[in-house]
Design a protein around this motif. Structure first.
Motif, PDB file in Angstrom:
ATOM      1  N   LYS A  41       6.007 -15.090   7.301  1.00 57.20           N
ATOM      2  CA  LYS A  41       5.362 -14.618   8.540  1.00 57.20           C
ATOM      3  C   LYS A  41       4.309 -13.550   8.246  1.00 57.20           C
ATOM      4  CE  LYS A  41       9.363 -13.338  10.334  1.00 57.20           C
ATOM      5  NZ  LYS A  41      10.278 -13.760   9.234  1.00 57.20           N
ATOM      6  N   GLY A  42       4.726 -12.516   7.534  1.00 56.75           N
ATOM      7  CA  GLY A  42       3.821 -11.393   7.264  1.00 56.75           C
ATOM      8  C   GLY A  42       2.613 -11.836   6.440  1.00 56.75           C
ATOM      9  N   THR A  43       2.856 -12.660   5.442  1.00 57.15           N
ATOM     10  CA  THR A  43       1.786 -13.143   4.556  1.00 57.15           C
ATOM     11  C   THR A  43       0.742 -13.922   5.354  1.00 57.15           C
ATOM     12  OG1 THR A  43       3.404 -13.331   2.773  1.00 57.15           O
ATOM     13  CG2 THR A  43       1.344 -14.591   2.526  1.00 57.15           C
ATOM     14  N   ILE A 110       2.523 -11.204  17.350  1.00 56.71           N
ATOM     15  CA  ILE A 110       3.773 -10.444  17.327  1.00 56.71           C
ATOM     16  C   ILE A 110       4.735 -11.178  16.397  1.00 56.71           C
ATOM     17  CG2 ILE A 110       5.658  -9.533  18.693  1.00 56.71           C
ATOM     18  CD1 ILE A 110       3.824  -8.927  20.884  1.00 56.71           C
ATOM     19  N   ASP A 111       4.970 -10.544  15.248  1.00 59.41           N
ATOM     20  CA  ASP A 111       5.678 -11.158  14.115  1.00 59.41           C
ATOM     21  C   ASP A 111       7.134 -10.669  14.097  1.00 59.41           C
ATOM     22  OD1 ASP A 111       6.801 -11.238  11.512  1.00 59.41           O
ATOM     23  OD2 ASP A 111       5.077 -10.297  10.554  1.00 59.41           O
ATOM     24  N   GLY A 112       8.060 -11.628  14.105  1.00 55.62           N
ATOM     25  CA  GLY A 112       9.485 -11.267  14.013  1.00 55.62           C
ATOM     26  C   GLY A 112      10.089 -10.839  15.335  1.00 55.62           C
ATOM     27  N   ASN A 150      12.587 -11.858  -4.630  1.00 52.74           N
ATOM     28  CA  ASN A 150      11.418 -11.502  -5.454  1.00 52.74           C
ATOM     29  C   ASN A 150      10.435 -10.613  -4.713  1.00 52.74           C
ATOM     30  OD1 ASN A 150      11.916 -12.861  -7.906  1.00 52.74           O
ATOM     31  ND2 ASN A 150      11.506 -14.817  -6.895  1.00 52.74           N
ATOM     32  N   ARG A 151      10.737 -10.203  -3.485  1.00 52.16           N
ATOM     33  CA  ARG A 151       9.731  -9.536  -2.659  1.00 52.16           C
ATOM     34  C   ARG A 151       9.333  -8.159  -3.201  1.00 52.16           C
ATOM     35  NH1 ARG A 151       9.720 -10.008   3.797  1.00 52.16           N
ATOM     36  NH2 ARG A 151      11.849  -9.260   3.657  1.00 52.16           N
ATOM     37  N   ASN A 152      10.333  -7.442  -3.750  1.00 50.61           N
ATOM     38  CA  ASN A 152       9.998  -6.181  -4.439  1.00 50.61           C
ATOM     39  C   ASN A 152       9.291  -5.139  -3.603  1.00 50.61           C
ATOM     40  OD1 ASN A 152      11.048  -6.345  -6.981  1.00 50.61           O
ATOM     41  ND2 ASN A 152       9.350  -7.622  -7.753  1.00 50.61           N
ATOM     42  N   GLY A 154      11.164  -2.875  -2.045  1.00 48.35           N
ATOM     43  CA  GLY A 154      12.162  -1.805  -1.960  1.00 48.35           C
ATOM     44  C   GLY A 154      12.903  -1.786  -0.632  1.00 48.35           C
ATOM     45  N   ARG A 155      12.988  -2.931   0.027  1.00 43.60           N
ATOM     46  CA  ARG A 155      13.660  -2.958   1.333  1.00 43.60           C
ATOM     47  C   ARG A 155      15.170  -2.968   1.181  1.00 43.60           C
ATOM     48  NH1 ARG A 155      10.667  -7.017   5.431  1.00 43.60           N
ATOM     49  NH2 ARG A 155      12.847  -7.228   6.043  1.00 43.60           N
ATOM     50  N   VAL A 156      15.857  -2.186   2.049  1.00 44.15           N
ATOM     51  CA  VAL A 156      17.321  -2.078   1.960  1.00 44.15           C
ATOM     52  C   VAL A 156      18.003  -3.398   2.305  1.00 44.15           C
ATOM     53  CG1 VAL A 156      17.477   0.387   2.481  1.00 44.15           C
ATOM     54  CG2 VAL A 156      17.474  -1.262   4.367  1.00 44.15           C
TER      55      VAL A 156
HETATM   56 MG   LIG Z   1       8.001  -9.899   7.539  1.00 42.72          MG
END
Ligand SMILES: [Mg+2]
Ligand SMILES: Nc1ncnc2c1ncn2[C@@H]1O[C@H](COP(=O)(O)OP(=O)(O)O)[C@@H](O)[C@H]1O
Ligand SMILES: Nc1ccn([C@@H]2O[C@H](COP(=O)(O)OP(=O)(O)O)[C@@H](O)[C@H]2O)c(=O)n1
Length: 214
Positions: A41-43, A110-112, A150-152, A154-156
């Motif tokens: 989505k973000g990409t 509006i994403d997510g 693999n997103r890297n 640093g998300r919890v």
């Molecule tokens: Mg996203």
């Protein structure tokens, strides 16, 4: 830049402030961008912004910014995200409304959001905004899992335990929202398991069909 031709504009009304002054009104066009965690989505929103002049509002990014800002809701939001749970609509809708009001743009991705029925119904009730359409990135769990690990960033929540919880929430709470919009003829579904470039080719066809060259 093209102008959107096929959808009515909707009014975004803020709540009255403490002095009871009139709400400010702004006509906006909204596209909801939905899909499982890691579906891209973000990409793809970043690509859409560049080519079609929308402003990207990621509900997850707004919630993470709210935590960082030291808001009184910060701890609650942090706990929900860590558990892969959906934050109460009231909180998320306020953040989305504020971002739309502060923006100079009138076209938003509006994403997510909306991620569950409560999100969907509350947004409609509070803002009176009906989306032009819903872009749905359809992707297999195994591929989404690979991407998230693999997103890297640093998300919890990008760990295997929380990822599994998020997948379950997506199937149980978010897919029904997509089905709801599908039954209203609003969903544009894309095979998101392909490369970023291939997915964007499909995205472009959809956005080109709702815009005309001015
Ligand atoms: Mg996203
Ligand atoms: N089509 C794709 N193929 C491979 N990797 C992708 C693709 N789209 C996005 N990614 C990568 O997968 C991860 C998740 O993408 P992201 O756009 O953050 O998804 P979402 O917002 O849906 O969670 C990111 O590291 C991103 O670079
Ligand atoms: N409408 C929303 C969107 C996100 N969130 C929270 O924020 C987390 C991350 O959302 P996100 O959209 O950034 O995640 P991705 O799908 O992009 O991986 C979700 O798992 C929820 O905990 C929410 O509570 N309500």
């Amino acid at each position: 830049m093209g102008t959107v031709v096929d959808a009515a504009s909707f009014e975004l009304a803020s709540g009255n402030d403490a002095n009871g002054s009139l709400p400010t009104e702004k006509k906006v066009k909204v596209v909801f961008v939905l899909g499982g965690p890691g579906s891209g989505k973000g990409t793809q929103c970043a690509n859409i912004v560049e080519h079609f002049g929308y402003t990207h509002l990621s509900a997850g990014d707004l919630l993470r910014a709210e935590i960082k800002s030291g808001s009184e809701n910060g701890t609650m939001i942090q706990n929900m995200i860590t558990e892969g749970k959906i934050v109460p609509s009231e909180v998320t809708i306020k953040l989305l409304q504020r971002a739309m009001q502060e923006s100079e743009n009138d076209k938003f991705l509006i994403d997510g959001f909306p991620r569950n029925e409560e999100n969907r119904a509350a947004f409609e009730r509070v803002t009176k905004i009906v989306p032009e359409f819903v872009l749905f990135f359809d992707c297999a769990d195994e591929e989404m899992e690979r991407r998230l690990l693999n997103r890297n960033q640093g998300r919890v929540d990008d760990n295997i335990e929380t990822i599994r919880k998020r997948f379950k929430v997506f199937v149980e709470s978010s897919l029904p929202v997509i089905e709801y919009y599908g039954s209203h003829g609003k969903v544009r579904k894309i095979d998101a398991g392909r490369s970023v470039e291939e997915v964007f080719e499909a995205v472009k066809i959809i956005f080109s069909s709702v815009t005309v060259v001015a």
